[in-house]
Design a protein around this motif. Structure first.
Motif, PDB file in Angstrom:
ATOM      1  N   THR B  22      -4.846   5.547  20.852  1.00  0.00           N
ATOM      2  CA  THR B  22      -5.393   5.864  22.179  1.00  0.00           C
ATOM      3  C   THR B  22      -6.776   5.255  22.339  1.00  0.00           C
ATOM      4  O   THR B  22      -7.120   4.740  23.407  1.00  0.00           O
ATOM      5  CB  THR B  22      -5.451   7.388  22.370  1.00  0.00           C
ATOM      6  OG1 THR B  22      -4.153   7.922  22.128  1.00  0.00           O
ATOM      7  CG2 THR B  22      -5.875   7.750  23.779  1.00  0.00           C
ATOM      8  N   ALA B  25      -6.237   1.653  23.155  1.00  0.00           N
ATOM      9  CA  ALA B  25      -5.728   1.484  24.525  1.00  0.00           C
ATOM     10  C   ALA B  25      -6.853   1.690  25.543  1.00  0.00           C
ATOM     11  O   ALA B  25      -6.960   0.948  26.529  1.00  0.00           O
ATOM     12  CB  ALA B  25      -4.588   2.466  24.785  1.00  0.00           C
ATOM     13  N   LEU B  26      -7.739   2.665  25.283  1.00  0.00           N
ATOM     14  CA  LEU B  26      -8.854   2.903  26.216  1.00  0.00           C
ATOM     15  C   LEU B  26      -9.820   1.715  26.201  1.00  0.00           C
ATOM     16  O   LEU B  26     -10.335   1.318  27.252  1.00  0.00           O
ATOM     17  CB  LEU B  26      -9.568   4.213  25.869  1.00  0.00           C
ATOM     18  CG  LEU B  26      -8.767   5.483  26.194  1.00  0.00           C
ATOM     19  CD1 LEU B  26      -9.451   6.712  25.623  1.00  0.00           C
ATOM     20  CD2 LEU B  26      -8.595   5.657  27.703  1.00  0.00           C
ATOM     21  N   LEU B  29      -8.452  -0.973  28.290  1.00  0.00           N
ATOM     22  CA  LEU B  29      -8.590  -0.672  29.725  1.00  0.00           C
ATOM     23  C   LEU B  29     -10.044  -0.782  30.185  1.00  0.00           C
ATOM     24  O   LEU B  29     -10.350  -0.501  31.344  1.00  0.00           O
ATOM     25  CB  LEU B  29      -8.047   0.735  30.023  1.00  0.00           C
ATOM     26  CG  LEU B  29      -6.524   0.904  29.940  1.00  0.00           C
ATOM     27  CD1 LEU B  29      -6.148   2.381  30.035  1.00  0.00           C
ATOM     28  CD2 LEU B  29      -5.841   0.131  31.061  1.00  0.00           C
ATOM     29  N   PHE B  31     -12.769   0.924  28.799  1.00  0.00           N
ATOM     30  CA  PHE B  31     -13.618   2.103  28.536  1.00  0.00           C
ATOM     31  C   PHE B  31     -14.341   1.892  27.202  1.00  0.00           C
ATOM     32  O   PHE B  31     -13.992   2.467  26.171  1.00  0.00           O
ATOM     33  CB  PHE B  31     -12.776   3.374  28.514  1.00  0.00           C
ATOM     34  CG  PHE B  31     -12.121   3.686  29.828  1.00  0.00           C
ATOM     35  CD1 PHE B  31     -12.873   4.130  30.907  1.00  0.00           C
ATOM     36  CD2 PHE B  31     -10.757   3.524  30.002  1.00  0.00           C
ATOM     37  CE1 PHE B  31     -12.269   4.416  32.132  1.00  0.00           C
ATOM     38  CE2 PHE B  31     -10.146   3.799  31.215  1.00  0.00           C
ATOM     39  CZ  PHE B  31     -10.912   4.252  32.285  1.00  0.00           C
ATOM     40  N   ALA B  33     -17.236   2.746  26.104  1.00  0.00           N
ATOM     41  CA  ALA B  33     -18.098   3.796  25.564  1.00  0.00           C
ATOM     42  C   ALA B  33     -17.344   4.707  24.590  1.00  0.00           C
ATOM     43  O   ALA B  33     -17.960   5.458  23.832  1.00  0.00           O
ATOM     44  CB  ALA B  33     -18.676   4.634  26.701  1.00  0.00           C
ATOM     45  N   VAL B  34     -16.005   4.631  24.590  1.00  0.00           N
ATOM     46  CA  VAL B  34     -15.216   5.523  23.730  1.00  0.00           C
ATOM     47  C   VAL B  34     -15.413   5.146  22.264  1.00  0.00           C
ATOM     48  O   VAL B  34     -15.199   4.000  21.876  1.00  0.00           O
ATOM     49  CB  VAL B  34     -13.720   5.442  24.098  1.00  0.00           C
ATOM     50  CG1 VAL B  34     -12.889   6.266  23.136  1.00  0.00           C
ATOM     51  CG2 VAL B  34     -13.510   5.917  25.521  1.00  0.00           C
ATOM     52  N   VAL B  37     -11.074   9.121  19.422  1.00  0.00           N
ATOM     53  CA  VAL B  37     -10.255  10.098  20.151  1.00  0.00           C
ATOM     54  C   VAL B  37      -9.467  10.906  19.126  1.00  0.00           C
ATOM     55  O   VAL B  37      -8.929  10.337  18.162  1.00  0.00           O
ATOM     56  CB  VAL B  37      -9.269   9.386  21.121  1.00  0.00           C
ATOM     57  CG1 VAL B  37      -8.399  10.400  21.843  1.00  0.00           C
ATOM     58  CG2 VAL B  37     -10.015   8.529  22.128  1.00  0.00           C
TER      59      VAL B  37
END
Lengths: 81, 81
Positions: B22, B25-26, B29, B31, B33-34, B37
């Motif tokens: 995940t 995947a983020l 996309l 994102f 800053a992630v 998870v």
């Protein structure tokens, strides 16, 4: 460290086969007091030092794009610094 | 109505492929800053009018027999009346 918690649950009225099958399995194991079982999924997302307001906005976008299915899920977001 | 919440998470050091995929995947996309998870599963179990102490004991047995895998999972139980 900013951490977001996304709590995902089924919308009211959406059938929950995992919950109902778990209820049946618990009855078969002799746990007769069980009336119903529901499941919730929680995503914990570490976002480094992203400001809180921006973190909330970003996580909301993540939910809509990847983490939840808007047809069947509701979600709540909690941000902790 | 007594309701038990069982919070199931992976033991420290157990790999979390769902979480790491995940995260990837983020990132794809956009994102960025992630940082990481993790996922947690919550079982909500309605136990009717079972006394609280008995409910706790029963839920602990359910966890060991069906709801968790003791090799990879830790769990916490919260009872609410």
């Amino acid at each position: 460290m900013v951490r977001a918690e996304v709590i995902v649950h089924l919308k009211p009225g959406i059938s929950d086969p995992e919950g109902s099958n778990t209820t049946k399995a618990l009855h078969l194991l002799g746990f007769d007091a069980v009336q119903s079982v529901h499941t919730t999924k929680v995503w914990e997302i570490d976002l480094g030092d992203t400001p809180e307001a921006e973190a909330r906005e970003q996580v909301d976008k993540m939910c809509r794009r990847l983490l939840t299915n808007p047809v069947i899920h509701d979600y709540d977001v909690e941000i902790r610094s």
